[in-house]
Structures are given as structure tokens and as C-alpha cells.
Design a protein around this motif. Structure first.
Motif, PDB file in Angstrom:
ATOM      1  N   ARG A 198      75.310 -59.079  -3.660  1.00 19.99           N
ATOM      2  CA  ARG A 198      73.985 -59.138  -3.106  1.00 19.99           C
ATOM      3  C   ARG A 198      74.051 -59.069  -1.537  1.00 19.99           C
ATOM      4  NH1 ARG A 198      69.760 -61.397  -6.157  1.00 19.99           N
ATOM      5  NH2 ARG A 198      71.562 -62.522  -6.976  1.00 19.99           N
ATOM      6  N   LEU A 215      69.952 -49.907  -2.072  1.00 13.53           N
ATOM      7  CA  LEU A 215      68.826 -50.362  -2.680  1.00 13.53           C
ATOM      8  C   LEU A 215      67.463 -49.802  -1.631  1.00 13.53           C
ATOM      9  CD1 LEU A 215      69.516 -53.884  -3.843  1.00 13.53           C
ATOM     10  CD2 LEU A 215      69.532 -51.772  -5.327  1.00 13.53           C
ATOM     11  N   ASN A 270      64.539 -46.996  -2.613  1.00 13.11           N
ATOM     12  CA  ASN A 270      63.172 -47.246  -2.417  1.00 13.11           C
ATOM     13  C   ASN A 270      62.824 -46.082  -1.879  1.00 13.11           C
ATOM     14  OD1 ASN A 270      63.108 -49.817  -3.801  1.00 13.11           O
ATOM     15  ND2 ASN A 270      62.925 -51.053  -2.106  1.00 13.11           N
ATOM     16  N   THR A 304      62.618 -50.717 -12.570  1.00 14.11           N
ATOM     17  CA  THR A 304      62.148 -51.415 -11.601  1.00 14.11           C
ATOM     18  C   THR A 304      62.682 -52.644 -11.661  1.00 14.11           C
ATOM     19  OG1 THR A 304      60.305 -52.496 -12.734  1.00 14.11           O
ATOM     20  CG2 THR A 304      59.739 -50.671 -11.591  1.00 14.11           C
ATOM     21  N   THR A 305      63.046 -53.386 -10.466  1.00 17.30           N
ATOM     22  CA  THR A 305      63.777 -54.667 -10.356  1.00 17.30           C
ATOM     23  C   THR A 305      63.313 -55.502  -9.280  1.00 17.30           C
ATOM     24  OG1 THR A 305      66.064 -55.815 -10.556  1.00 17.30           O
ATOM     25  CG2 THR A 305      65.828 -53.676  -9.173  1.00 17.30           C
ATOM     26  N   LEU A 307      65.143 -58.131  -5.985  1.00 21.40           N
ATOM     27  CA  LEU A 307      66.268 -58.674  -5.517  1.00 21.40           C
ATOM     28  C   LEU A 307      66.868 -60.041  -5.813  1.00 21.40           C
ATOM     29  CD1 LEU A 307      68.771 -57.697  -3.858  1.00 21.40           C
ATOM     30  CD2 LEU A 307      67.359 -58.566  -1.812  1.00 21.40           C
ATOM     31  N   TYR A 332      69.474 -58.139 -10.616  1.00 18.39           N
ATOM     32  CA  TYR A 332      69.108 -56.585  -9.829  1.00 18.39           C
ATOM     33  C   TYR A 332      70.026 -55.672 -10.022  1.00 18.39           C
ATOM     34  CZ  TYR A 332      72.452 -57.137  -6.027  1.00 18.39           C
ATOM     35  OH  TYR A 332      73.744 -57.020  -5.712  1.00 18.39           O
ATOM     36  N   ALA A 345      70.455 -51.346 -11.184  1.00 20.05           N
ATOM     37  CA  ALA A 345      70.847 -50.494 -10.017  1.00 20.05           C
ATOM     38  C   ALA A 345      72.222 -49.694 -10.660  1.00 20.05           C
ATOM     39  CB  ALA A 345      71.437 -51.420  -8.933  1.00 20.05           C
ATOM     40  N   THR A 395      63.204 -51.363  -6.129  1.00 20.69           N
ATOM     41  CA  THR A 395      63.536 -52.820  -6.025  1.00 20.69           C
ATOM     42  C   THR A 395      62.556 -53.403  -5.123  1.00 20.69           C
ATOM     43  OG1 THR A 395      65.992 -52.308  -6.335  1.00 20.69           O
ATOM     44  CG2 THR A 395      65.250 -54.579  -5.380  1.00 20.69           C
TER      45      THR A 395
END
Length: 678
Positions: free
Chosen positions: A31, A40, A44, A613-614, A616, A623, A627, A647
Motif C-alpha cells: 500500500r 492505481l 483511475n 471498484t475498491t 484504498l 484493495y 487490483a 479506486t
């Protein structure tokens, strides 16, 4: 179509006792890695580019959905311990304002919490638990400003408006006052697994570092919580896994005492208790898969002392209860529909409420007081907005207190609802609830959105959605599939859709799809599917099995990397899931999970258009699962259909916070489907 972002494959060997798998995208788990954030962000940006043709439509949908909401609104007040409590919203406000009035609805308003003020400057804000002390002078409440459902507990003096200085971090959100109006019990979460595993006792005005640990759960397949009996006489600690539970109790007048075990946990025994007068009432599935109701003296909680009140019935699932001084109210399910059953203690006379629609949802609402003959309940259907009723159990008359306002030109009589049944591969009849606008043609040309969840015994009941009108008014039908894995048709319905029966959940859904196509409600060029979380797993499984059925699929916060996640007990909430999916450290479960895990079963074939969709900061489904899934699909599939990943960099499992921010999620999903119909 533009060139999508490509995640660089970085092979990593995932080793388990039962085999080694190669994960090319495991690195997306990091992350804090700038490369992950860049990827990510690129996804987007790609999402925005591909959705550009419907950008104006997306804005129009947002405005349209928002315009149906009565911005200045308030809930129906309920009476508790001398006060009327309610929540209201102001025009333009994202968040609720918690209020009360003393003794009468004509009394001056006291604002307890204004979440609009509290959430200013926060990208995400949510109030969790909320409980007032016995003397009505103190408030315990919790807030989450990240979206990972790790709450900070705060205490407030309602007489002075003063916030006490202590801030208790990483709680489960709920808090319970003891009868001394000085002591608070709360649950604590593990910062890594996010499991609630400790209960602490806090003394008002003291340093939380000195709080007393009163219980710690050592079995990491269990989660725990703390609550209070309706009578206010007892504090309860609840420990539970999917298949087993245990409760402990403590007199609220003795906060420094030791919690007593009501009944020690047993394999495959779920129970919950409530207190009334000199007895505990027990909702239990011991020798009763669909549950039964019993009672036992407070002085003796052993099973030998339990007396049966409502026996087990194979065709009726006993879901919950509400105790009153003169009445018992039961929430039951029969043929997949919720029913409310009222029984008079004195003479055992009983009756059911009549709701008058073929498919609906009804539920016991907030009823904090014993000494009343009025039941508060909620009602909704696919065509009836959420409604709050008071039902006089003595006269058997009901009073509509409020129906959710739907602004604009909505008229419920313009919409039609049906109850349908598809036949599964094994002959089981799968109920479906469907709604559409009058004029819908069953000639195979109409768009249909098919939705389901199908896990954890969670029943998806047919309730109203004002946002959904934007699809119905554009010619869509909306279908809820009550597939196995939920509990709509009783406990066995759940048992037949979990662990080594999990694939029933997926084939039930695709059998419903086949039915809708065969009966010409829709066609593969106009059928859409949607599901979130475990319902996102459902989406991943069905598009591996029958991609040809669907024009497009929306998978929200999808749990798709089943085997890797379930093998890693450091990932939040994993160990508590063994009763649902099985423990992959055992060969039988490992092989079965691997055979349906969406990430592992991605193959070189054509897939439907896909929006994933997710968030973070998602605490339930990390997430990186969606991904990684998107990256692998892009590298493997054989078609040119869209695969989009969005995201929310500021939200968690539940999406954006606030009344209006969350509408963007719906507008995003609807415009994706409408883009594909252009």
C-alpha cells in the motif's frame, strides 16, 4: 478504445502445504509503495478517459438521484428513558445531526452531535456507536475518519456540551454505560487483523492507558462485541464465529464485577440472549437448525433449566425477537418472506401482520421500552419507499408515521413487482424478486440488472431504492436473486451455499440468468450483473463460468483472491472466515477453493465488460485483490471488452461517506451500464 495501464508482472511463489502457485501481481499488496499508488492512479485516469462519452450523463444521474432526496429531513422520533431521540438532516448537509427532546416532542431540541461540524475538513467521516448513560447526562460515541472501521471512542457531557479529554483509539465502535453513569465498556481491535478481541472497562475522566482489560478472546476465529440488555440491567459480551457463539453477562450495577458465562461455546451452536424480569430468553439453534426460543431463570442458565417457548419448525426460520411486558414479537421467514408474529403472553393468542404485497421486506424497528402495547416496525418493497409504522398490538391497527419522501414525479403505481422462480441444476427452486416500470416488454430486448449476494447467511430482501428509479425509468428491470448462501429460505439455505457447497451460490445465479434469458425478460446483449464484497466474489465466479450470459458486470469491492487471502492469517478478518469458506490449510478445502477462486480461475477466454471498484483503505476486502484481478484479466482475456478499475483513494469498504458523496458511486455504476447500451 485507449491502451489500458499494464501492471508489470513480478512473479512471486505462494507456497502452501498443498502446492505452490505463482502470483505475478503480489507486489500490488504494498500500500505504501509509490509504484502501487501510481498504478492505481493510472487506472483511475484510464477509467475517466473511457467513461468520457458518458461524463455528462454521469453528472445528470448524480443530479437526478440527488433531486429525489428530501435534503431537509428527519427520522421518526422514538421514546427512550424520558427522551425522544431522532436524527435530522439539513439542506446541503452530508451528515446527520443527532438530537433529542425531553418528555415531549414540543420540548426544546437538544443537539447531541452535529456530524456536519465534526466532519469538516475530513475526506471521510462516519459516526459509529452512540449510547446515552442511564441518567441521560453523558454520551459515548465513536468516529472513523479513514474508512477502515477502526473507531475512536469519545465521551461527552450533555449538560455542559463538554468533550472529555480521553480519546480511545482502535475500538470496535460500540460502547456501553454501566448503571453508575461513570463506567464504560468497549471493544478493542487488533491493528493488523482488525478483529475485535478485547473488552476494556474505562472510568470517566481517567487516562485510557489505565483501562482494565476484562476479557480477551484467544480464538482468532471469533470476534467479540459488547452490548446492553433492553432492561438495562445487564451488560453483555458477545463472542461469535460463523457457526458458534458464547455470551457473558454482568449486572450493570456491579461494573467492577466479573462477567459470568451464560453457556460455554459449543461446536455448531449459535445463540443470543435477552433479559426480561427474572428470566433470560434464548434464541438458539441447538437441535433446531431454524432456531427456537427458550427461557431460563437468571439464577440458572444451564441447558437443563431451559424451557421451550417457541419450538423449531422445519419450514419457518426464526430470525429475531422483541420482548414487551404483555407481548412477544417474532421476526420469522417463510417461503423467503419476512413475517411479524405477535403473541400475547397472558393467553397465548397470536396473529401475523398482513402486508398485502407479493414481495417485500418488514423488520422490527427500534423498541427500547417494555411497557407499551405499540410495536415500531419498518416496511419496504421494490415499489414502496421505506416506511415507519406503529402497530397497536392490542387493537391490531397500524399507523403510518412516515414514508420516505421521493421528490419529483415518482408514483409507486407506475411500477410492477413480481415473484419468480428459476430451477437450479439440482432441481431446487430459486426465488427472484423483480421490479420494472409499466410498459416493460418481455421480448428479449430490454436491459436487466441482476443482483445477488449469497454469503454469510445474509438475506437480501426486496426493498426500495430511490436511486434505482434512474435505471427503471430508462427501461431496465431490476432482479434480486435469493440464491443459496443467504438465509431467505431458512438455515439450510445457508448451509447449502457455504464451504464445500459454495458453488451452489454461483450456479444458482447463472441458472437465474438462463431463466431470465429463456423467458425473454432480457438477452445476453442486454443483461447486466452486479454484486459487492462476497457478492463481488460471486461476480468473479460467474464470469469465469458463463461469460457469455452478460453484457456487463459491476464488481464492487470484490473478494476475488480467495486462496491467497485465506492462507494468510495476518490479513484483516481472515481467521474468522474459516467457517464460511473452509480452512485452506486442509487439503479438501484448499482444492475446492482453488477450483472457484476468481483470481486463480482467470483463463484465456472472452469476458463481459467489467467495472471493478475498491477503496484504498478497505478493511474487509483489501484493495489489492481487485487490483490484482484486473491486472491478470487484462493480461489473459481474449476479447477487446472494457475492464475498468476505479479506486476511491479516500474510502474503505462501504465507499464514500456522506449522503451525497455516495451517490457518485451509484451514478458511476449506472453510467457504465448505459455506456455499453449506446
Amino acid at each position: 478504445m485507449r491502451t489500458p495501464p499494464i501492471a508489470t508482472p513480478k512473479p512471486k511463489q505462494i507456497t502452501s502445504p498443498h502446492g505452490t502457485r505463482t502470483d505475478n501481481y503480489y507486489w500490488l499488496n504494498e500500500r505504501e509503495n509509490p509504484e502501487v499508488i501510481d498504478y492505481l492512479s493510472a487506472e483511475n485516469a484510464y477509467f475517466e478517459q473511457e467513461m468520457a462519452p458518458v461524463k455528462e450523463l454521469q453528472a445528470e444521474l448524480f443530479t437526478e438521484i440527488k433531486s429525489r432526496i428530501k435534503e431537509q429531513d428527519e427520522s421518526v422520533p422514538y421514546h427512550d428513558n424520558g427522551y425522544y431521540y431522532y436524527v435530522r438532516y439539513e439542506a446541503g448537509g452530508e451528515y446527520p445531526i443527532y438530537c433529542r427532546k425531553k418528555g415531549s416532542l414540543e420540548a426544546p431540541e437538544e443537539v447531541l452531535l452535529d456530524a456536519n461540524e465534526m466532519g469538516q475538513g475530513q475526506a471521510y467521516f462516519q459516526i459509529g456507536g452512540f449510547q446515552v448513560s442511564n441518567d441521560n447526562q453523558l454520551l459515548a460515541f465513536s468516529v472513523d475518519t479513514v474508512g477502515r472501521r477502526m473507531y475512536t471512542l469519545r465521551l461527552k457531557n450533555l449538560a455542559t456540551g463538554e468533550l472529555y479529554p480521553e480519546q480511545i483509539l482502535n475500538t470496535g465502535g460500540e460502547a456501553v454505560w454501566a448503571a453508575d453513569n461513570q463506567t464504560v465498556f468497549y471493544s478493542k481491535q487488533d491493528e493488523n487483523t482488525l478483529l475485535t478481541y478485547q473488552i476494556y472497562r474505562h472510568q470517566l475522566g481517567t487516562d485510557p492507558a489505565a483501562d482494565v482489560l476484562v476479557y480477551e478472546e484467544e480464538d482468532n476465529t471469533f470476534h467479540i462485541g459488547v452490548g446492553r440488555s433492553k432492561s438495562r440491567q445487564y451488560i453483555f459480551v458477545q463472542m461469535g464465529s460463523t457457526m458458534s457463539s458464547e455470551m457473558r453477562y454482568l449486572e450493570a450495577t456491579n461494573p467492577a464485577g466479573e462477567f459470568q458465562v451464560f453457556l460455554s461455546r459449543e461446536a455448531d451452536h449459535l445463540y443470543e440472549i435477552e433479559h426480561f424480569e427474572d428470566s433470560f430468553y434464548v434464541l438458539s439453534n441447538a437441535d433446531a437448525p431454524n432456531f427456537r426460543l427458550l427461557k431460563t431463570p437468571v439464577s440458572n442458565t444451564s441447558k437443563a433449566a431451559w424451557q421451550e417457548i417457541i419450538p423449531h419448525r422445519p419450514d419457518v426460520f426464526l430470525e429475531n425477537m422483541e420482548l414487551f411486558h404483555d407481548y412477544l414479537v417474532l421476526g420469522e421467514r417463510q417461503e423467503g418472506l419476512l413475517q411479524l408474529r405477535v403473541i400475547q403472553w397472558k393467553d397465548k393468542q397470536e396473529h401475523y401482520l398482513n402486508f398485502g404485497e407479493p414481495t417485500y421486506t418488514a423488520a422490527i424497528s427500534i423498541n427500547p421500552e417494555f411497557d407499551t402495547h405499540v410495536l415500531r416496525y419498518g416496511y419496504s418493497s421494490l415499489t414502496t419507499p421505506t416506511s415507519t409504522y406503529d402497530y397497536n398490538m392490542r387493537t391490531r391497527t397500524k399507523t403510518l408515521l412516515k414514508e420516505q419522501a421521493v421528490l419529483g414525479e415518482f408514483k409507486k403505481e407506475n411500477y410492477v413487482t413480481e415473484r419468480l422462480y428459476a430451477t437450479a441444476q439440482d432441481g431446487t427452486r430459486i426465488p427472484m424478486s423483480i421490479v420494472y416500470k409499466k410498459g416493460f416488454q418481455k421480448d428479449g430486448t430490454a436491459p436487466v440488472l441482476q443482483y445477488a449476494y449469497g454469503s454469510y447467511g445474509i438475506s437480501i430482501d426486496p426493498s426500495f431504492s430511490a436511486a434505482r428509479l434512474s435505471l427503471l425509468d430508462r427501461g431496465f428491470a431490476y432482479v434480486i436473486c435469493h440464491i443459496r448462501g443467504g438465509q431467505e429460505l431458512g438455515r439450510q439455505w445457508y448451509e447449502n451455499g457455504k464451504k464445500l457447497n459454495k458453488k451452489n451460490t454461483f450456479t444458482d445465479f447463472t441458472d437465474c440468468s438462463a431463466f431470465l434469458i429463456k423467458e425473454q425478460y432480457t438477452s445476453p446483449t442486454t443483461l447486466f450483473a452486479a454484486g459487492g464484497s462476497a457478492g463481488g466474489l460471486l461476480m468473479g465466479a460467474v464470469i469465469n463460468m458463463h461469460p457469455e450470459y452478460y453484457k456487463g458486470v459491476v464488481a464492487a469491492v470484490p473478494f476475488v483472491d480467495v486462496v491467497t487471502t485465506m492462507l494468510d492469517d495476518t490479513i484483516p478478518l481472515t481467521t474468522g472466515e474459516y467457517d464460511e469458506w473452509g480452512n485452506p490449510n486442509q487439503r479438501e478445502y484448499y482444492d475446492y477453493m482453488l477450483s472457484y477462486s476468481p483470481y486463480d480461475q482467470v483463463k484465456a477466454q472472452a469476458y463481459p465488460n467489467l467495472l471493478v471498484t475498491t477503496g484504498l483503505h478497505d478493511s474487509q476486502v483489501q484493495y489489492f485483490e481487485p487490483a490484482k484481478w484486473v491486472a491478470k484479466l487484462r493480461a489473459t482475456k481474449t476479447d477487446n471488452n472494457l475492464v475498468l478499475l476505479h479506486t476511491d483513494m479516500e474510502a474503505g469498504h462501504g465507499g464514500a461517506s456522506g449522503r451525497f458523496k455516495s451517490i457518485h458511486d451509484a451514478a458511476r455504476q449506472f453510467s457504465f451500464m448505459l455506456l455499453l447500451l449506446k
